[in-house]
Write a protein that holds these residues in place. Structure first.
Motif, PDB file in Angstrom:
ATOM      1  N   TYR A 335       0.868  -1.182   0.000  1.00 36.06           N
ATOM      2  CA  TYR A 335       0.000   0.000   0.000  1.00 36.06           C
ATOM      3  C   TYR A 335       0.898   1.222   0.000  1.00 36.06           C
ATOM      4  O   TYR A 335       1.930   1.247   0.667  1.00 36.06           O
ATOM      5  N   PRO A 336       0.525   2.289  -0.762  1.00 41.10           N
ATOM      6  CA  PRO A 336       1.395   3.469  -0.806  1.00 41.10           C
ATOM      7  C   PRO A 336       1.205   4.387   0.407  1.00 41.10           C
ATOM      8  O   PRO A 336       0.074   4.655   0.805  1.00 41.10           O
ATOM      9  N   VAL A 337       2.305   4.833   0.981  1.00 41.15           N
ATOM     10  CA  VAL A 337       2.238   5.873   2.018  1.00 41.15           C
ATOM     11  C   VAL A 337       3.217   6.991   1.660  1.00 41.15           C
ATOM     12  O   VAL A 337       4.203   6.766   0.955  1.00 41.15           O
ATOM     13  N   SER A 338       2.918   8.192   2.163  1.00 42.54           N
ATOM     14  CA  SER A 338       3.786   9.341   1.887  1.00 42.54           C
ATOM     15  C   SER A 338       4.798   9.512   3.010  1.00 42.54           C
ATOM     16  O   SER A 338       4.509   9.207   4.165  1.00 42.54           O
ATOM     17  N   GLU A 339       5.960  10.023   2.636  1.00 38.01           N
ATOM     18  CA  GLU A 339       6.900  10.462   3.673  1.00 38.01           C
ATOM     19  C   GLU A 339       7.740  11.601   3.116  1.00 38.01           C
ATOM     20  O   GLU A 339       7.736  11.855   1.907  1.00 38.01           O
ATOM     21  N   VAL A 340       8.409  12.297   4.020  1.00 35.50           N
ATOM     22  CA  VAL A 340       9.205  13.447   3.597  1.00 35.50           C
ATOM     23  C   VAL A 340      10.658  12.998   3.477  1.00 35.50           C
ATOM     24  O   VAL A 340      11.250  12.499   4.434  1.00 35.50           O
ATOM     25  N   VAL A 341      11.214  13.150   2.261  1.00 37.58           N
ATOM     26  CA  VAL A 341      12.623  12.788   2.035  1.00 37.58           C
ATOM     27  C   VAL A 341      13.296  13.961   1.330  1.00 37.58           C
ATOM     28  O   VAL A 341      12.841  14.380   0.264  1.00 37.58           O
ATOM     29  N   GLY A 342      14.344  14.486   1.946  1.00 38.67           N
ATOM     30  CA  GLY A 342      15.108  15.565   1.325  1.00 38.67           C
ATOM     31  C   GLY A 342      14.246  16.752   0.922  1.00 38.67           C
ATOM     32  O   GLY A 342      14.369  17.280  -0.181  1.00 38.67           O
ATOM     33  N   GLY A 343      13.330  17.162   1.816  1.00 39.39           N
ATOM     34  CA  GLY A 343      12.526  18.354   1.545  1.00 39.39           C
ATOM     35  C   GLY A 343      11.421  18.154   0.532  1.00 39.39           C
ATOM     36  O   GLY A 343      10.826  19.120   0.040  1.00 39.39           O
ATOM     37  N   HIS A 396      -0.012  20.543   8.755  1.00 39.99           N
ATOM     38  CA  HIS A 396      -0.361  20.729  10.183  1.00 39.99           C
ATOM     39  C   HIS A 396      -0.633  19.415  10.902  1.00 39.99           C
ATOM     40  O   HIS A 396      -1.603  19.269  11.630  1.00 39.99           O
ATOM     41  N   ARG A 397       0.278  18.457  10.686  1.00 37.65           N
ATOM     42  CA  ARG A 397       0.060  17.156  11.319  1.00 37.65           C
ATOM     43  C   ARG A 397       0.990  16.977  12.511  1.00 37.65           C
ATOM     44  O   ARG A 397       2.127  17.438  12.496  1.00 37.65           O
ATOM     45  N   ALA A 398       0.481  16.322  13.543  1.00 38.54           N
ATOM     46  CA  ALA A 398       1.290  16.092  14.739  1.00 38.54           C
ATOM     47  C   ALA A 398       1.616  14.614  14.911  1.00 38.54           C
ATOM     48  O   ALA A 398       2.372  14.229  15.792  1.00 38.54           O
ATOM     49  N   ILE A 399       1.006  13.767  14.079  1.00 36.22           N
ATOM     50  CA  ILE A 399       1.217  12.319  14.177  1.00 36.22           C
ATOM     51  C   ILE A 399       1.446  11.789  12.769  1.00 36.22           C
ATOM     52  O   ILE A 399       0.789  12.233  11.824  1.00 36.22           O
ATOM     53  N   GLY A 400       2.361  10.846  12.636  1.00 35.48           N
ATOM     54  CA  GLY A 400       2.586  10.213  11.341  1.00 35.48           C
ATOM     55  C   GLY A 400       3.818  10.754  10.644  1.00 35.48           C
ATOM     56  O   GLY A 400       4.572  11.568  11.198  1.00 35.48           O
ATOM     57  N   ASN A 401       4.020  10.317   9.397  1.00 43.12           N
ATOM     58  CA  ASN A 401       5.252  10.633   8.670  1.00 43.12           C
ATOM     59  C   ASN A 401       5.459  12.124   8.429  1.00 43.12           C
ATOM     60  O   ASN A 401       6.576  12.561   8.194  1.00 43.12           O
ATOM     61  N   CYS A 402       4.391  12.905   8.423  1.00 46.11           N
ATOM     62  CA  CYS A 402       4.545  14.343   8.145  1.00 46.11           C
ATOM     63  C   CYS A 402       4.699  15.167   9.418  1.00 46.11           C
ATOM     64  O   CYS A 402       4.958  16.365   9.354  1.00 46.11           O
ATOM     65  N   GLU A 412       3.738  21.681  -0.118  1.00 48.98           N
ATOM     66  CA  GLU A 412       5.163  22.022  -0.232  1.00 48.98           C
ATOM     67  C   GLU A 412       5.813  21.902   1.134  1.00 48.98           C
ATOM     68  O   GLU A 412       5.255  22.375   2.135  1.00 48.98           O
ATOM     69  N   VAL A 413       7.006  21.337   1.186  1.00 51.02           N
ATOM     70  CA  VAL A 413       7.734  21.264   2.450  1.00 51.02           C
ATOM     71  C   VAL A 413       8.510  22.568   2.629  1.00 51.02           C
ATOM     72  O   VAL A 413       9.340  22.925   1.803  1.00 51.02           O
ATOM     73  N   LEU A 414       8.201  23.303   3.695  1.00 52.07           N
ATOM     74  CA  LEU A 414       8.794  24.624   3.926  1.00 52.07           C
ATOM     75  C   LEU A 414       9.740  24.582   5.118  1.00 52.07           C
ATOM     76  O   LEU A 414       9.769  23.608   5.870  1.00 52.07           O
ATOM     77  N   THR A 415      10.462  25.691   5.307  1.00 50.07           N
ATOM     78  CA  THR A 415      11.211  25.843   6.559  1.00 50.07           C
ATOM     79  C   THR A 415      10.208  26.242   7.640  1.00 50.07           C
ATOM     80  O   THR A 415       9.115  26.747   7.341  1.00 50.07           O
ATOM     81  N   GLU A 416      10.608  26.050   8.884  1.00 52.47           N
ATOM     82  CA  GLU A 416       9.731  26.413   9.998  1.00 52.47           C
ATOM     83  C   GLU A 416       9.361  27.900   9.910  1.00 52.47           C
ATOM     84  O   GLU A 416       8.193  28.282  10.097  1.00 52.47           O
ATOM     85  N   GLU A 417      10.361  28.722   9.595  1.00 49.19           N
ATOM     86  CA  GLU A 417      10.129  30.165   9.550  1.00 49.19           C
ATOM     87  C   GLU A 417       9.109  30.528   8.460  1.00 49.19           C
ATOM     88  O   GLU A 417       8.163  31.290   8.700  1.00 49.19           O
ATOM     89  N   ALA A 418       9.297  29.960   7.291  1.00 47.91           N
ATOM     90  CA  ALA A 418       8.390  30.265   6.182  1.00 47.91           C
ATOM     91  C   ALA A 418       6.963  29.826   6.527  1.00 47.91           C
ATOM     92  O   ALA A 418       5.991  30.534   6.260  1.00 47.91           O
ATOM     93  N   TRP A 419       6.869  28.668   7.146  1.00 51.57           N
ATOM     94  CA  TRP A 419       5.547  28.146   7.501  1.00 51.57           C
ATOM     95  C   TRP A 419       4.870  29.063   8.518  1.00 51.57           C
ATOM     96  O   TRP A 419       3.708  29.424   8.376  1.00 51.57           O
TER      97      TRP A 419
END
Ligand SMILES: [Fe+2]
Ligand SMILES: [Fe+2]
Length: 474
Positions: A335-343, A396-402, A412-419
């Motif tokens: 099954y496909p799941v998403s994760e953050v790799v290299g931004g 805005h997720r607190a649980i899981g791969n994101c 889009e994966v942002l920096t903390e400041e930009a977000w």
């Protein structure tokens, strides 16, 4: 049929099990104290036009009449047993469904039931102040109906704990009345159930988004090999449908009213819209983003060995398990799941067994998407060029791969400041809450009247007119 002459209404022949009956009669006053202390504020003397279950059959279960809420007939209702029911998935597939809890699954099943049970009183606590700012008697009656049914869902889980889990179960049943939503020392178990529900827009969003998580969890538990749990959840689902109706139509009516006012006055700018005393569409979008994202967390980690174990051992199935055409074991599937790799967010294939949380989340998202498109139709019909969108599921997720990443609603994966620079465009800011709150400073209680910020519903409850006296304050 349900026996209402008993102290605890039930369709489980409770009178034949004296030990269980006594245990539940002991818990009942503690429950009523909890309702008194944390149930809807100031409501104890009101007569409310509520529906009460009279039978678990699909055609006969609703009866409407005035009830004083503390006298609501909370009880224990299970769907009737199907003697031929089998386990439909996992390593016990094909065995007869379990009528007792197998020793090896006892603590896991208890945990599953407690976690579900804990959400029920939590939402009553979250919503307890809202009666003081209701937009109409119709809406006041609806929130009270939701509240008494969440109370009954607590009864449903407490019955299972008392009946099948002995002393541990009784202790858990007491703890369910001790935790409090948002309490720092003894909070409710799951995050979204400790968030405040400060206003009616939040309430409608909650019943649309978060009660629907309830629906999907109950659907997965309704597949359980543990038959009493499955039968309990099936009956709870009939009540849950009304909660989601309240949420969806509530938001629809707010959008309708906003669009009507925008068109009538030919305004589009949010500050002009607010000046007319209705909720601007960007604020509705921000509430949507918040409630959607905190609810997505309730499904748990994208990859979860617990979820795999629950499934393999038969405790918790998939949404509509028996309608799925596969081996119901998932030993080979992926099954496909998403994760953050290299931004960047990337998709990878994992064992389908470990991805069952993510799969249930996606079943949920599909239903959410159609609801949001029904809201969009109201805006389109008014000819207003505004699009309501669901944010990316990593937002805005607190649980899981994101979790721990700063992902925009566009994915889009942002920096903390930009977000953080944008967060008040995406999530309700203190000024948004203050504005919405300012609209709801008092309650509207004249029969047939509605607050300025919400359109009347299409029809009343149980075919009663809109100016029916749904609540009598006495
Ligand atoms: Fe519930
Ligand atoms: Fe609910």
């Amino acid at each position: 049929m349900i026996n209402y002459t008993d102290k605890i209404p039930n369709n489980i022949d409770l009178g034949r099990d004296r030990v269980l009956q006594r245990a539940l009669e002991h818990w009942q006053p503690a429950y009523l104290n909890w309702w008194h202390d944390t149930g809807p504020t100031e409501s104890h003397a009101y007569d409310v036009y509520l529906r009460t279950a009279t039978s678990v059959e699909p055609d006969g279960w609703a009866q409407f009449g005035y009830v004083r809420m503390p006298e609501y007939r909370w009880g224990i209702f299970l769907q009737p047993r199907d003697e031929k029911r089998e386990v439909n998935f996992g390593i016990h597939k094909g065995d007869p469904a379990w009528q007792e809890v197998p020793g090896e699954y006892r603590s896991t099943l208890r945990r599953v039931i407690v976690t579900q049970g804990d959400t029920e009183p939590a939402s009553v606590e979250q919503q307890r102040m809202l009666g003081l700012s209701c937009p109409s008697l119709y809406d006041l009656r609806n929130i009270f109906q939701v509240n008494v049914e969440e109370g009954r869902h607590l009864w449903a889980m407490v019955y299972l704990l008392h009946r099948y889990f002995g002393r541990d179960g009784r202790e858990e049943a007491e703890a369910l009345l001790d935790r409090r939503s948002g309490d720092t020392d003894n909070p409710r178990i799951l995050g979204a159930f400790n968030e405040p529900t400060p206003d009616w827009l939040a309430f409608f969003m909650f019943t649309f988004f978060t009660d629907r998580d309830g629906k999907f969890q109950l659907c997965a538990l309704a597949e359980s090999a543990f038959d009493p749990l499955a039968r309990t959840c099936r009956f709870m689902l009939t009540e849950e449908a009304h909660h989601m109706f309240v949420g969806e139509t509530g938001v629809t009516r707010i959008i309708q009213r906003t669009c009507d006012v925008m068109k009538e006055n030919k305004v589009e700018d949010p500050s002009d819209v607010r000046a007319l005393g209705v909720i601007d569409l960007p604020t509705i979008q921000r509430y949507l983003n918040f409630h959607y994202s905190v609810t997505l967390d309730l499904y748990g980690s994208d990859v979860s060995s617990n979820a795999a174990n629950y499934y393999t051992s038969g405790l918790k199935g998939r949404f509509e398990e028996t309608k799925i055409n596969d081996d119901h074991l998932l030993s080979e599937a992926t099954y496909p799941v998403s994760e953050v790799v290299g931004g960047k967010i990337v998709v990878k294939q994992v064992s389908a067994l470990t991805a069952l949380n993510e799969r249930l989340r996606e079943d949920y998202i599909r239903e959410i998407e159609s609801g949001v498109s029904r809201w969009q139709r109201v805006i389109d019909k008014a000819g207003i060029p505004f699009r309501l969108t669901l944010p990316h599921k990593g937002f805005h997720r607190a649980i899981g791969n994101c979790a721990g990443h700063f992902i925009s609603p566009e994915g889009e994966v942002l920096t903390e400041e930009a977000w953080k620079n944008h967060q008040h465009e995406w999530l309700p800011a203190p000024q948004d809450h203050a504005y919405v709150q300012s609209l709801m400073s008092g309650r509207v209680v004249e029969p047939g009247k509605f607050a300025n910020w919400i359109a009347p519903p299409g029809r009343g409850i149980n075919n009663q007119p809109l100016n029916f006296e749904y609540v009598r304050f006495n």
